[in-house]
Design an enzyme around this catalytic site. Sequence first.
Site, short mmCIF file in Angstrom:
data_model
loop_
_atom_site.label_atom_id
_atom_site.label_comp_id
_atom_site.label_asym_id
_atom_site.label_seq_id
_atom_site.Cartn_x
_atom_site.Cartn_y
_atom_site.Cartn_z
CB THR A 1 -4.94 6.20 -3.03
OG1 THR A 1 -5.89 5.18 -3.40
CG2 THR A 1 -5.05 6.47 -1.54
CD GLU B 1 -3.11 -0.72 0.23
OE1 GLU B 1 -2.84 -0.83 -0.98
OE2 GLU B 1 -4.21 -0.38 0.65
#
Length: 307
Positions: free
Chosen positions: A181, A128
């Site tokens: 993101t 991530e």
Amino acid sequence: MEEIKVFCPATIANVSCGFDVLGLALDSVGDRMTVRKTSENGIRITKITGQDLPLATEKNVAGVAGTALLEKSDYQGGFEIEIDKRIKPGSGIGSSAASSAGAVWAMNELLNRPFSDLELVEFAMQGEKMASDVAHADNVAPAVFGGFTLVRSYDPLDIVSIPTPSELYATVIHPQIEIKTSDSRKILKTTISMQQGIQQWGNLGGLIAGLFKNDYDLIGRSLHDHIVEPIRSILIPAFDEIKTNALKSGALGSGISGSGPSIFALSRGEKIARHVADSMTETYQNIGVDFDIHISKINNQGVKKIN
């Protein structure tokens, strides 16, 4: 066991009021991954179907997460990974988390489970970090643990599993645009008012209490985001109309899935979830926006072995 095939679930993060700390796993949409042991050291991504993503280990979230696990293990070998990528990157339903969590979960199974679920989340967070510049756990935690998860603390990492009412369904619509993101985080404010904080903490506590008590009305009253949604929603086509129509169709609540552009709604029962899907579909068809839509029960298992 030398090889394993796994289902890696899509996830909804934030769930309105739980920015960076709350997430849930979906049951009907996810990636497929095949992982096998090799005598050669290191991680190799040998095949990716479905999406155009890098095979280079250091540029692929599955490779980065897998490497983090391998460096902590006693295994004197490596792994090959094949990914059938069914979650589009930038969709807002945990594409990078599915690959990261799936890789480390599968590797852990092949090594006879030397690592705990909490440790697997820590490894997956490295994937991530590569994808979004932030090692957040609100997607990878439910992908590993299943169901709803709360990240109570990041330092030290502390994950709490939250029970899921049996009739709870999610509807997710993904307009065919991509929002990274890392980009969507840049537009957020870094400070909030005391009043905003009080509203948000109350809703987060109410949502978790509603899940524990099987109180669908309380869940619905708590699905509100006073901090992030007002900013990020401007990037999503017809967000307000989608949300308004979902609530009119019987949804308990609706909001942005992760960093967007996907929009989720939670409903009591599949019938209402399908009504919500129809209303979302009609909205985007009327304005000519292409989309994918998913209706799913909550996945209480997380990553799982498949044949």
